[in-house]
Design a protein around this motif. Structure first.
Motif, mmCIF file in Angstrom:
data_model
loop_
_atom_site.group_PDB
_atom_site.id
_atom_site.type_symbol
_atom_site.label_atom_id
_atom_site.label_comp_id
_atom_site.label_asym_id
_atom_site.label_seq_id
_atom_site.Cartn_x
_atom_site.Cartn_y
_atom_site.Cartn_z
ATOM 1 N N PRO A 268 -8.180 10.714 4.622
ATOM 2 C CA PRO A 268 -8.139 9.372 4.309
ATOM 3 C C PRO A 268 -8.617 8.872 2.962
ATOM 4 C CG PRO A 268 -9.951 9.763 5.838
ATOM 5 C CD PRO A 268 -9.107 10.955 5.676
ATOM 6 N N VAL A 269 -9.205 9.611 2.259
ATOM 7 C CA VAL A 269 -9.748 9.286 1.101
ATOM 8 C C VAL A 269 -8.440 9.599 0.042
ATOM 9 C CG1 VAL A 269 -11.287 10.117 -1.046
ATOM 10 C CG2 VAL A 269 -12.301 9.855 1.422
ATOM 11 N N LEU A 270 -7.921 10.529 0.334
ATOM 12 C CA LEU A 270 -6.473 10.896 -0.455
ATOM 13 C C LEU A 270 -5.494 9.764 -0.444
ATOM 14 C CD1 LEU A 270 -4.839 12.543 -2.417
ATOM 15 C CD2 LEU A 270 -4.443 14.104 -0.298
ATOM 16 N N CYS A 271 -5.553 9.268 0.995
ATOM 17 C CA CYS A 271 -4.501 8.239 1.246
ATOM 18 C C CYS A 271 -4.941 7.176 0.386
ATOM 19 C CB CYS A 271 -4.410 7.995 2.701
ATOM 20 S SG CYS A 271 -3.873 9.349 3.859
ATOM 21 N N VAL A 272 -6.121 6.770 0.570
ATOM 22 C CA VAL A 272 -6.705 5.370 -0.252
ATOM 23 C C VAL A 272 -6.498 5.579 -1.679
ATOM 24 C CG1 VAL A 272 -8.746 4.061 -0.909
ATOM 25 C CG2 VAL A 272 -8.338 4.813 1.572
ATOM 26 N N LEU A 273 -6.833 6.624 -2.453
ATOM 27 C CA LEU A 273 -6.280 7.006 -3.780
ATOM 28 C C LEU A 273 -4.940 6.736 -4.031
ATOM 29 C CD1 LEU A 273 -8.666 9.901 -4.506
ATOM 30 C CD2 LEU A 273 -9.089 7.584 -5.349
ATOM 31 N N THR A 274 -4.212 7.260 -3.384
ATOM 32 C CA THR A 274 -2.718 7.289 -3.437
ATOM 33 C C THR A 274 -2.197 5.773 -3.298
ATOM 34 O OG1 THR A 274 -2.444 9.470 -2.534
ATOM 35 C CG2 THR A 274 -0.308 8.230 -2.632
ATOM 36 N N LEU A 275 -2.764 5.022 -2.409
ATOM 37 C CA LEU A 275 -2.302 3.744 -2.176
ATOM 38 C C LEU A 275 -2.851 2.901 -3.409
ATOM 39 C CD1 LEU A 275 -3.098 3.000 1.664
ATOM 40 C CD2 LEU A 275 -0.755 2.928 0.561
ATOM 41 N N ILE A 276 -3.937 2.893 -3.892
ATOM 42 C CA ILE A 276 -4.460 2.166 -5.117
ATOM 43 C C ILE A 276 -3.659 2.567 -6.218
ATOM 44 C CG2 ILE A 276 -6.321 2.233 -6.766
ATOM 45 C CD1 ILE A 276 -8.462 2.841 -4.245
ATOM 46 N N THR A 277 -3.342 3.919 -6.625
ATOM 47 C CA THR A 277 -2.461 4.219 -7.947
ATOM 48 C C THR A 277 -0.991 3.894 -7.458
ATOM 49 O OG1 THR A 277 -2.414 6.481 -6.936
ATOM 50 C CG2 THR A 277 -4.143 5.774 -8.422
ATOM 51 N N GLY A 278 -0.630 3.537 -6.310
ATOM 52 C CA GLY A 278 0.822 3.388 -6.141
ATOM 53 C C GLY A 278 1.748 4.571 -6.015
ATOM 54 N N GLY A 279 1.072 5.645 -5.609
ATOM 55 C CA GLY A 279 1.664 7.033 -5.782
ATOM 56 C C GLY A 279 2.570 7.350 -4.711
ATOM 57 N N LYS A 280 3.283 8.351 -4.535
ATOM 58 C CA LYS A 280 4.395 8.546 -3.532
ATOM 59 C C LYS A 280 3.731 9.081 -2.048
ATOM 60 C CE LYS A 280 7.749 8.348 -6.437
ATOM 61 N NZ LYS A 280 8.898 7.442 -6.426
ATOM 62 N N PRO A 281 4.312 8.705 -1.076
ATOM 63 C CA PRO A 281 3.573 9.001 0.165
ATOM 64 C C PRO A 281 3.562 10.381 0.414
ATOM 65 C CG PRO A 281 5.402 7.170 0.612
ATOM 66 C CD PRO A 281 5.456 7.753 -0.982
ATOM 67 N N TYR A 282 4.333 11.239 -0.215
ATOM 68 C CA TYR A 282 4.344 12.679 0.189
ATOM 69 C C TYR A 282 3.216 13.463 -0.720
ATOM 70 C CZ TYR A 282 6.243 13.473 -4.664
ATOM 71 O OH TYR A 282 6.469 13.610 -6.005
ATOM 72 N N TYR A 283 2.467 12.710 -1.407
ATOM 73 C CA TYR A 283 1.087 13.356 -2.132
ATOM 74 C C TYR A 283 0.324 13.931 -0.957
ATOM 75 C CZ TYR A 283 2.688 11.145 -6.526
ATOM 76 O OH TYR A 283 3.059 10.371 -7.713
ATOM 77 N N SER A 284 0.241 13.389 0.133
ATOM 78 C CA SER A 284 -0.764 13.767 1.267
ATOM 79 C C SER A 284 -0.318 14.674 2.090
ATOM 80 C CB SER A 284 -1.038 12.679 2.145
ATOM 81 O OG SER A 284 0.264 12.328 2.807
ATOM 82 N N VAL A 285 1.002 15.502 1.885
ATOM 83 C CA VAL A 285 1.554 16.572 2.635
ATOM 84 C C VAL A 285 0.702 17.478 2.953
ATOM 85 C CG1 VAL A 285 3.692 18.231 3.293
ATOM 86 C CG2 VAL A 285 3.763 15.796 2.597
ATOM 87 N N ALA A 286 0.080 17.966 1.490
ATOM 88 C CA ALA A 286 -0.567 19.518 1.748
ATOM 89 C C ALA A 286 -1.804 19.312 2.847
ATOM 90 C CB ALA A 286 -1.163 19.645 0.385
ATOM 91 N N MET A 287 -2.349 18.095 2.576
ATOM 92 C CA MET A 287 -3.696 17.666 3.535
ATOM 93 C C MET A 287 -3.127 17.683 5.053
ATOM 94 S SD MET A 287 -6.716 17.266 2.393
ATOM 95 C CE MET A 287 -7.099 17.016 4.119
ATOM 96 N N LEU A 288 -1.824 17.164 5.486
ATOM 97 C CA LEU A 288 -1.324 17.453 6.776
ATOM 98 C C LEU A 288 -1.103 18.635 7.034
ATOM 99 C CD1 LEU A 288 1.162 14.167 6.664
ATOM 100 C CD2 LEU A 288 -0.945 14.274 7.580
#
Length: 478
Positions: A268-288
């Motif tokens: 969830p921390v990575l998800c929040v950081l990605t949302l704040i920066t407007g990053g791509k949704p796939y940035y979290s795939v490795a965590m998944l």
């Protein structure tokens, strides 16, 4: 068959399938750019550090400058990702084979396994970082900071997105512990190793005013709102909807474990950081992937205790695999790709580049022969330039120029090139060119509606000033 023997069988099948399909479509636009960048080795490029172009240079040098030759390194990285995911499962107590199969057949890993991209490398490097982090948290042995530093440096040399993962893990350990892994001089040693190995890449960026940050800001400004809207739905899709209960089970399992709670919190921390920066949704795939590894054994245990659910789970898994394969890999005929492109546009970006080059050649032939020595081909984006660079010589075309990304750094045409300009795709400032007329709109002839279908190709009389003077106004970072 023991788990690792079965994992080996998964790798053999994975390699065979990916190899068989690697040449079915042509180069992806990004691959054309990586091949071009690999021929111009440097410590950095406008939109990425050097690892992926280096790998492109090595793979095409060893196996040939073809889609199949280029993608051998992507297949090897995909196999490595499966192995590391299984190793993470082993650290969590089992489920190696389940994790290997799930990783190999998930949608996003399949997409990046079929072509060489920075995401292909990132997925492998990120799961390696997660493996080392899990080992560090499990053992409490500070020596794991050294391989962590090396892996993070590899990530920095490929794409700076890895810093989001590092930040998420760091914040999570501070909040959830065990904080004792931070109270060791090995942390400083690992950080020192990382900085030392990353120094050439960081120095290059500093010398060039950190263009990576400019590109990232542009992506966030252009796509940030869309990325935020799509973020949650894509978390359910990127691996497979069938695997959502598995990674949720992994998340819950890790949260209940004192030694691995930080790994659970990191998602969830990575998800929040990605949302704040407007990053791509796939940035979290490795965590998944790591969460699937954590949920593998609980899922298997649940299925053993609920045998009546096994047939339903098997059917759901089969449907999920079919969808993942069809959406991610080039298994359908071109005429059937329409619905697939709505979910995965990357397949469409692998089609039509020789045809685009042929369209450019048609316009080039309209230039009187005596003027061609001083004529220029200028493209709007690196995909167009990469295609002409790759396929143009066979059609009598000179090397192309572009102001897009690192093509801008590879230089303008000589000021002596005062002849006509073949303009592919247009420019933002039309006042820099004179006498332009659209000659044709490109048609790939395949019925594929990709980003280059309908691209206008113009013939211009020339430029309003020498190329060196107008070049800064032709640069595009995104």
């Amino acid at each position: 068959m023991r788990p690792w023997g079965a994992v080996g069988a998964v790798l053999v099948v994975q390699a065979a399938v990916l190899t068989a399909l690697s040449g079915r479509h042509g180069f992806h636009r990004d691959e054309l750019y990586f091949v071009a960048a690999g021929k111009r080795p440097d410590w950095g490029y406008v939109d990425q550090p050097p690892i992926t172009p280096i790998l492109a240079r090595i793979s095409t040098g060893l196996f040939g400058e073809t889609p199949s030759g280029l993608r051998i390194v992507a297949i090897l990285l995909a196999m490595g990702t499966v192995v590391v995911a299984a190793l993470i499962a082993r650290e969590f107590g089992g489920g190696e084979l389940f994790t290997a199969i799930a990783t190999a057949l998930s949608a996003y890993p399949l997409v990046v396994s079929h072509m060489l991209s920075t995401s292909t490398v990132d997925l492998f490097v990120w799961v390696v970082i997660l493996l080392f982090a899990v080992k560090l948290l499990k053992s409490g042995d500070g020596r794991w900071w050294i391989p962590l530093g090396v892996a993070i440096a590899a990530g920095i040399a490929n794409k700076w997105l890895v810093l989001l993962l590092v930040a998420a893990l760091g914040v999570s350990v501070l909040i959830a512990g065990p904080r004792k892994v931070l109270a060791t001089w090995w942390l400083a040693a690992g950080a020192g190793v990382c900085l030392l190995l990353s120094a050439p890449v960081l120095i290059w960026q500093w010398q060039h005013d950190f263009p990576l940050l400019t590109v990232a800001a542009g992506i966030s400004a252009d796509d940030g709102a869309e990325n935020r809207v799509l973020f949650v739905p894509m978390q359910l899709i990127y691996l497979s909807p069938v695997l959502v209960p598995v990674w949720i089970a992994g998340l819950v399992r890790l949260w209940r474990s004192e030694e691995f709670r930080a790994v659970a919190l990191a998602y969830p921390v990575l998800c929040v950081l990605t949302l704040i920066t407007g990053g791509k949704p796939y940035y979290s795939v490795a965590m998944l992937v790591a969460l699937v590894a954590a949920g593998a054994q609980p899922t298997l245990d649940w299925l053993r205790n609920h045998r009546r659910a096994v047939p339903f789970a098997a059917v759901a898994a089969l449907i999920g695999v079919v969808i993942s394969v069809v959406v991610s890999l080039p298994v359908l005929p071109l005429k059937a790709l329409g619905p697939v492109l709505a979910m995965n546009k990357e397949q469409g970006e692998e089609i039509g580049w020789p045809e685009l080059t042929a369209s450019v050649s048609q316009v080039w032939q309209q230039i009187p022969p005596e003027q061609r020595a001083t004529a220029v081909i200028f493209t709007r984006n690196y995909g167009q330039a990469g295609a002409i660079e790759e396929f143009g010589a066979a059609q009598g075309l000179p090397k192309p120029y572009s102001g897009h990304m690192s093509y801008a750094d590879w230089g303008p045409p000589p000021d002596s090139m005062t002849g006509p300009v073949v303009l592919v795709g247009g420019v933002d400032n039309s006042s820099l060119l004179t006498g332009c007329r659209v000659v044709l709109a490109h048609d790939n002839g395949r019925g594929i509606d990709n980003d280059e279908q309908g691209t206008r190709i113009s013939l211009c009389a020339g430029t309003t000033a020498p190329w060196n003077k107008i070049w800064p106004d032709l640069r595009r970072f995104y």
